[in-house]
Design an enzyme around this catalytic site. Structure first.
Site, PDB file in Angstrom:
ATOM      1  N   HIS A  19       0.424  -1.002   0.061  1.00 39.57           N
ATOM      2  CA  HIS A  19       0.071   0.257   0.085  1.00 39.57           C
ATOM      3  C   HIS A  19       0.955   1.139   0.181  1.00 39.57           C
ATOM      4  CE1 HIS A  19      -2.678  -2.833   2.327  1.00 39.57           C
ATOM      5  NE2 HIS A  19      -3.264  -2.182   2.297  1.00 39.57           N
ATOM      6  N   ASP A  49       2.486   1.815   3.288  1.00 44.87           N
ATOM      7  CA  ASP A  49       3.407   0.984   3.851  1.00 44.87           C
ATOM      8  C   ASP A  49       4.692   1.605   3.357  1.00 44.87           C
ATOM      9  OD1 ASP A  49       1.090  -0.552   3.904  1.00 44.87           O
ATOM     10  OD2 ASP A  49       1.582  -1.454   2.191  1.00 44.87           O
TER      11      ASP A  49
HETATM   12  C1  XLS Z   1      -7.738  -6.295   4.306  1.00 44.79           C
HETATM   13  C2  XLS Z   1      -7.377  -6.828   2.755  1.00 44.79           C
HETATM   14  C3  XLS Z   1      -5.758  -5.826   2.459  1.00 44.79           C
HETATM   15  C4  XLS Z   1      -5.877  -5.834   1.781  1.00 44.79           C
HETATM   16  C5  XLS Z   1      -5.070  -4.921   0.645  1.00 44.79           C
HETATM   17  O1  XLS Z   1      -8.333  -7.517   5.172  1.00 44.79           O
HETATM   18  O2  XLS Z   1      -6.772  -8.410   3.407  1.00 44.79           O
HETATM   19  O3  XLS Z   1      -4.921  -6.395   3.252  1.00 44.79           O
HETATM   20  O4  XLS Z   1      -5.256  -6.902   0.908  1.00 44.79           O
HETATM   21  O5  XLS Z   1      -5.689  -3.091   1.810  1.00 44.79           O
END
Ligand code: XLS
Ligand code: NI
Ligand code: NI
Length: 440
Positions: free
Chosen positions: A105, A108
């Site tokens: 993200h 991140d």
């Molecule tokens: C949360 C989601 C997140 C997505 C990306 O539950 O799995 O990690 O994969 O935003």
């Protein structure tokens, strides 16, 4: 960039099923040919940035337990220096594990201040370093995504926020990271609607929010084409958590949404194990649905806890579940731009760097073992034959005519009256379950 290696291991080798070395793969052998294609290309494994390098080990009853040198101190903001340190450690990890892809993200990778232009400068600066590391290691970007759910501005959703200014800000955030994903040659771009849903219907105009979300998804697709991004746009269904109800509930719900807003062909699905199970389905179910409706895109791989009702995001360790998933994926022609991304996190007590290594080795071997079992199942052919025999009646002239709409209810009724009553046939579930276990 990195002060010193963080993971005190060499590159994880393949040693075969008899190995007792906990730091070796027993099944994952990247160049092994499986049904004519290297295992690495079947699985297209990715490590995720957020759980592995950003999550501090907190839960709702306690703060973080992980002591990582690139974390800012309690209350201190993350700096670009810390972000660069984190990047160096992440690439050290990808290299030592031998995983070909990663996912992240925007938030991140770098600090994102409340200023889109500065956020973009931060992203561009880290992207330049990522490019250098990607060139050096050969590791590629499976997907990028925007975090449109953690900041308090998104507490009532991003695209579905009642305030159009929040919708607009989210558009700015997606533009930045979509363009950075394009620059890094990402194979896909993901949208997970973390807070695109509601906490209470009492304050929610459901129809309005759906129209907003439909518009937002159309804008993202338009921008993708405008900048020439060739990756796949993916929606990741999840039924709830953090909101009480999320609009991208499961594969079938997203499918209906895409049809309603004329977005079929623009988006595919990123299916996650623990999201499917939260929706009351098996992982296999959402995969089968995606394949049956030409929506298969990519996979987030983890597992829930059967006794807990939330997204525990544990590392996968069930070879049977992996076998059933991979059997379907491989039979459907396999992955194209997608991959298997470990959207999984350590348990809060697993505080050592080595725990992250063990977690990924176990998850990777679970998938590799599942792939090998799927290969045996496919080569054997009995399961395939059973299913095609079960529907064989529809292959004759009359069956095809019914499906083609060439028979009326009256014609069928007349035919049924003239024919002997149909004889029920066993579904043989137990026989089939035993069959699967022979190959796992
Ligand atoms: C949360 C989601 C997140 C997505 C990306 O539950 O799995 O990690 O994969 O935003
Ligand atoms: Ni999840
Ligand atoms: Ni996910």
């Amino acid at each position: 960039m990195s002060p010193a290696p963080y993971f005190d291991i060499d590159r994880v080798p393949f040693e075969g099923p008899d190995s007792h070395n906990p730091l070796a793969y027993r099944y994952y052998e990247p160049d092994r040919l499986v049904l004519g294609k290297p295992m690495e290309d079947h699985l297209r494994l990715a490590v995720c940035y957020w759980h592995s390098f950003c999550w501090p080990g907190s839960d709702m009853f306690g703060a973080g337990t992980f002591d990582r040198p690139w974390f800012a101190g309690a209350g201190d903001p993350e700096t670009m220096e810390l972000a660069e340190h984190k990047l160096a450690v992440a690439f050290e990890f990808f290299e030592k594990l031998g995983t070909p892809f990663f996912c992240f993200h925007d938030v991140d990778a770098v600090p994102l201040p409340d200023d889109l232009a500065q956020s973009r400068r931060n992203l561009d600066r880290i992207a330049a370093l990522m490019e250098r590391e990607m060139d050096r290691t050969g590791v590629k970007l499976l997907w990028g995504t925007a975090n449109l759910f953690s900041h308090r501005r998104y507490m009532a959703g991003a695209a579905t926020n009642p305030d159009p200014a929040v919708f607009t800000y989210a558009a700015g955030q997606v533009r930045n990271i979509l363009e950075v994903t394009h620059r890094l040659d990402g194979a896909n771009y993901v949208l997970w609607g973390g807070r695109e849903g509601y906490d209470t219907l009492l304050n929610t105009d459901m129809r309005h929010e759906a129209d907003q979300l439909g518009r937002f998804l159309a804008l993202v697709a338009e921008h993708k084409h405008k900048i020439g991004f060739k990756g796949t746009l993916l929606i990741e269904p999840k039924p709830m958590e953090p909101t009480k109800h999320q609009y991208d509930h499961d594969a079938a719900t997203v499918h209906a949404f895409l049809q309603r807003y004329d977005l079929i062909g623009e988006y595919r699905l990123n299916i996650e194990v623990n999201h499917a199970t939260l929706a009351g389905h098996s992982y296999e179910h959402d995969i089968a649905y995606a394949i049956a409706n030409d929506l298969m895109g990519s996979f987030d791989i983890n597992r829930g806890d059967p006794q807990n009702g939330w997204d525990t995001d544990q590392f996968p360790n069930d070879v049977t579940e992996a076998t059933l998933a991979l059997y379907r994926v491989v039979r459907a022609g396999g992955l194209t731009t997608g991959g298997f991304n470990f959207d999984a996190k350590l348990r809060r007590q697993s505080i050592d760097p080595l725990d992250l290594v063990h977690a990924h080795i176990g998850g990777i071997d679970t998938l590799a073992g599942g792939l090998l079992a799927a290969e045996r199942l496919i080569e054997d052919g009995a399961l395939d034959r059973f299913v095609s025999d079960r529907y064989a009646g529809w292959g004759n002239e009359e069956g095809r005519a019914v499906l083609a709409g060439e028979r009326s209810l009256e014609t069928l009724a007349d035919r049924a009256q003239a024919a002997p009553a149909p004889v029920p046939v066993s579904g043989r579930q137990e026989y089939l379950e035993n069959l699967i276990n022979r190959f796992v």
